[in-house]
Design a protein around this motif. Structure first.
Motif, mmCIF file in Angstrom:
data_model
loop_
_atom_site.group_PDB
_atom_site.id
_atom_site.type_symbol
_atom_site.label_atom_id
_atom_site.label_comp_id
_atom_site.label_asym_id
_atom_site.label_seq_id
_atom_site.Cartn_x
_atom_site.Cartn_y
_atom_site.Cartn_z
ATOM 1 N N ASN A 120 16.472 -1.742 8.513
ATOM 2 C CA ASN A 120 16.349 -2.405 9.816
ATOM 3 C C ASN A 120 15.396 -3.596 9.712
ATOM 4 O O ASN A 120 15.501 -4.560 10.475
ATOM 5 N N SER A 121 14.448 -3.509 8.771
ATOM 6 C CA SER A 121 13.435 -4.555 8.625
ATOM 7 C C SER A 121 13.850 -5.629 7.634
ATOM 8 O O SER A 121 13.151 -6.634 7.497
ATOM 9 N N ALA A 122 14.945 -5.424 6.905
ATOM 10 C CA ALA A 122 15.317 -6.358 5.837
ATOM 11 C C ALA A 122 16.242 -7.443 6.369
ATOM 12 O O ALA A 122 17.165 -7.160 7.140
ATOM 13 N N ALA A 160 1.774 7.132 -6.299
ATOM 14 C CA ALA A 160 0.733 8.138 -6.501
ATOM 15 C C ALA A 160 1.291 9.532 -6.197
ATOM 16 O O ALA A 160 1.094 10.478 -6.955
ATOM 17 N N LEU A 161 2.015 9.620 -5.080
ATOM 18 C CA LEU A 161 2.586 10.907 -4.698
ATOM 19 C C LEU A 161 3.588 11.397 -5.739
ATOM 20 O O LEU A 161 3.572 12.549 -6.138
ATOM 21 N N ALA A 169 3.498 15.835 -11.831
ATOM 22 C CA ALA A 169 2.507 16.620 -12.557
ATOM 23 C C ALA A 169 2.650 18.095 -12.199
ATOM 24 O O ALA A 169 2.644 18.964 -13.064
ATOM 25 N N ALA A 228 1.842 12.721 -8.607
ATOM 26 C CA ALA A 228 1.256 14.021 -8.292
ATOM 27 C C ALA A 228 2.329 15.108 -8.341
ATOM 28 O O ALA A 228 2.155 16.148 -8.965
ATOM 29 N N VAL A 229 3.468 14.823 -7.697
ATOM 30 C CA VAL A 229 4.549 15.805 -7.650
ATOM 31 C C VAL A 229 5.054 16.111 -9.055
ATOM 32 O O VAL A 229 5.230 17.258 -9.430
ATOM 33 N N PRO A 286 14.442 2.537 8.470
ATOM 34 C CA PRO A 286 13.513 1.467 8.844
ATOM 35 C C PRO A 286 13.467 0.333 7.817
ATOM 36 O O PRO A 286 13.367 -0.839 8.184
ATOM 37 N N GLU A 287 13.558 0.681 6.539
ATOM 38 C CA GLU A 287 13.489 -0.340 5.500
ATOM 39 C C GLU A 287 14.644 -1.336 5.647
ATOM 40 O O GLU A 287 14.462 -2.544 5.479
ATOM 41 N N LYS A 328 0.844 -1.181 0.000
ATOM 42 C CA LYS A 328 0.000 0.000 0.000
ATOM 43 C C LYS A 328 0.885 1.239 0.000
ATOM 44 O O LYS A 328 0.610 2.218 -0.678
ATOM 45 N N LYS A 329 1.964 1.123 0.804
ATOM 46 C CA LYS A 329 2.880 2.256 0.926
ATOM 47 C C LYS A 329 3.512 2.572 -0.426
ATOM 48 O O LYS A 329 3.659 3.720 -0.801
ATOM 49 N N VAL A 342 2.289 1.880 -3.367
ATOM 50 C CA VAL A 342 1.276 2.473 -4.237
ATOM 51 C C VAL A 342 1.133 3.956 -3.926
ATOM 52 O O VAL A 342 1.112 4.800 -4.814
ATOM 53 N N LEU A 343 1.083 4.253 -2.640
ATOM 54 C CA LEU A 343 0.936 5.631 -2.213
ATOM 55 C C LEU A 343 2.111 6.474 -2.720
ATOM 56 O O LEU A 343 1.932 7.560 -3.253
#
Lengths: 349, 259
Positions: free
Chosen positions: B136-138, B9-10, B16, B13-14, B133-134, B2-3, B5-6
């Motif tokens: 640290n989580s990998a 999308a952002l 554009a 938008a930027v 964080p990415e 979801k992140k 995708v967001l």
């Protein structure tokens, strides 16, 4: 412009709940500070957002023996709150007395399993999918989904609870699995002594401190390459390895699921949280104490072709930790246990 | 997901918005794809090649690869006027799992000729303990433990080799910032290095192949004797320096395509 976009996205997530436009009360999973400061946010699928009513229904189902064929066994019988939702028996026993071949798994912090591979061999790709298995497994609850659905439809309480959770009294297996998955995602454990140490609220003893040093030291424990470290307080990589238990495999583990001989004997690294409550240990519950586990890594390793390269000095059985280092490693491991998790009233029947 | 995708999308938008600001200006700003490929002295390494004792290093040990995960950062495009374009982002590549083999740095640059460089690992400026964080989580935590100076791994290359007793023994060729724990505080030396892919013409749809020859890690300038240097290399200051030196010839530019 950006704001509208984001709002649009969020809006579509919420209404995605079910196809009928009904929206239950959204529930925001509280992310513990030790996680929020370090690791990625939890994984909540867009088609199954958490709701107050969904979680309540899932909890009721989790503790309800009527999901089993003869109404005698609930999920909670093999996943007991006091055992961090694991089973103190080496192998769980199904409704007809069948004995399984794997130790039950503890259930917590599953929303942070980013790969979403569940079971010892990772064969379920989401919690929702996982839940389909025990209900119909012949050596577990031995039920059929039509029977589960009929039982729940005939009950006095469930149709109303499904309506509150999903906006419909229609009860089906998908909604059952979604509700239970929601409850499982709320099982968060992040309040051990070590967590409070990370937050600067508590000190470690010298023994725990040395145990952490052993855990992080490549020439001694070197546990962190598979079981995490303070930067990743899940204390597991949620990845599959052969940690040197057997020369030949009666259970092929991950390889049995994927069919890849290179993965025979691979199992998911368990989280080291809550070990005080989750004995016995390993996929087949072969070790009854943490001392046995530590002895295994120290001098009990055996070679097989798929053994992980991180297992050192296999020919000598392991790195031969000193008695002091073993005792300290154990003290450190126990500092990862979280009594507030097993006593949390939200997680009791 | 979801992140992601967001994020997309952002980004859209930027982007554009940026175009609007330009009032329809025709200077084309583009992203560039990097594709990472891996070989052992020219023979391609794909998933099927893992866990097979089929390679012989320059020193003569037979070995397998069971894990090859590494970090690159700061992909930088320097134009002929010397202006640098750098998104400052990073990419963690897992060869066995085929993950992140294609990387699009999060920056748009005007079409033209650029010298393309990146950092293997993190330089000290980016190698901030627990900052990502990415990472640290990998892989259960891509971090380097605090006693070794913290920060992040650059690479985890693991497998088995045949030792002098003909036994299969695990090796862990982990590269990190060199550290000497015998001093207080720990002595640290940045062992990340810059890889220069040379000049590339960037058009509207450019893909640059980045090749890693894994055999080079064992070859040049330090002939690597796995019987001696197979394990516990993280706290070995000299080994880290040698790995870094060997790394300098590991990468090269492969095909550049404009389609």
């Amino acid at each position: 412009m950006i704001l509208v976009f984001v709002a649009g996205l969020c809006y579509s997530c919420v209404t995605d709940n079910d196809d009928n436009g009904y929206v239950a009360t959204p529930f925001t999973l509280e992310v513990p500070q030790v996680f929020a400061e370090r690791i990625l946010p939890p994984v909540i699928p867009e088609d199954n957002p958490l709701t107050v009513e969904g979680i309540a229904l899932g909890k009721k189902l989790f503790f309800d023996p009527s999901l089993s064929a003869d109404g005698t066994q609930a999920c909670a019988d093999c996943h007991r709150p006091e055992n961090a939702f694991s089973d103190a028996r080496q192998f769980s026993i199904g409704i007809d007395g069948s004995v399984g071949t794997r130790n039950s798994m503890p259930l917590f912090n599953m929303a942070w399993n980013y790969n979403e591979e569940f079971f010892w061999d990772g064969r379920a790709q989401s919690l929702e999918e996982q839940i389909f298995e025990p209900v119909t497994n012949p050596i577990e609850m031995k039920n059929t989904w039509p029977n589960v659905e009929n039982t729940l439809r005939a009950s006095d309480t469930y149709p109303a609870l499904f309506e509150q959770a999903f906006g419909t009294t229609t009860i089906d297996s998908v909604r059952v699995s979604r509700a239970i998955a929601q409850f499982l995602r709320t099982l968060v454990s992040a309040n051990s002594k070590f967590d409070r140490f990370l937050l600067g609220q508590e000190e470690l003893t010298p023994s725990e401190e040395n145990g952490l040093a052993v855990f992080l030291d490549e020439s001694r424990g070197d546990c962190f390459h598979c079981h995490g470290l303070p930067a990743n307080p899940l204390w597991t990589d949620n990845i599959f390895h052969n940690n040197g238990l057997d020369e030949t495999f009666s259970d092929r583990g991950r390889g049995g699921f994927t069919g890849d001989p290179r993965e025979f004997g691979w199992f998911k690294s368990g989280s080291l949280r809550n070990l005080a409550y989750t004995a016995p240990y390993m996929h087949d519950g072969r070790f009854t104490t943490l001392d046995e586990v530590i002895d295994h890594y120290s001098e009990g390793l055996v070679f097989s072709e798929t053994i992980d390269p991180l297992m050192k000095k296999v020919a000598e059985g392991g790195v031969q930790l000193s008695d002091q280092d073993k005792a300290d490693l154990k003290a450190f491991l126990l500092s990862l246990s979280d009594p507030s998790f097993i006593n949390n009233p939200n997680f009791q029947q | 997901m979801k992140k992601i995708v967001l994020l997309i999308a952002l980004t859209l938008a930027v982007t554009a918005c940026k175009k609007d600001d330009n009032g329809g200006n025709v200077i084309n700003e583009v992203t560039v794809d990097l594709i990472f490929s891996h070989d052992w002295d020219g023979s391609a390494i794909t998933n099927a090649d893992f866990d097979q004792i089929q390679y012989t290093n320059a020193h003569g040990e037979e070995l397998s690869i069971s894990k090859l995960v590494y970090l690159i950062s700061d992909v930088t495009f320097t134009n002929t006027a010397g202006d640098k374009f750098d998104a400052g982002d990073f990419n963690l590549i897992n060869v066995r799992n085929n993950s992140n083999l294609t990387f699009t740095p999060g920056i748009e640059i005007p079409e033209g000729d650029y010298t393309v460089t990146f950092t293997f690992g993190f330089d000290d400026e980016d190698n901030i303990d627990q900052a990502y964080p990415e990472l640290n989580s990998a892989d259960g935590g891509w971090n380097v433990p605090a006693p070794l100076g913290g920060g992040y791994h650059y690479m985890r290359l693991e497998g088995k080799y045949i030792d002098s007793n003909s036994d299969e023994v695990g090796y862990q060729y982990h590269t990190i910032r060199a550290n000497d724990m015998s001093t207080n505080p720990v002595t640290l030396q940045d062992t990340s290095f810059e890889v220069n892919l040379g000049q590339v013409t960037i058009g509207s749809n450019t893909t640059i192949e980045v090749k890693m020859n894994v055999a080079e890690w064992f070859k040049n300038p330090n002939l690597w004797d796995l019987n001696v240097l197979f394990s516990t290399l993280m706290p070995n200051f000299d080994a880290q320096i040698m790995m870094s030196e060997n790394g300098m010839t590991v990468f090269s530019r492969g095909a550049v395509t404009q389609q």
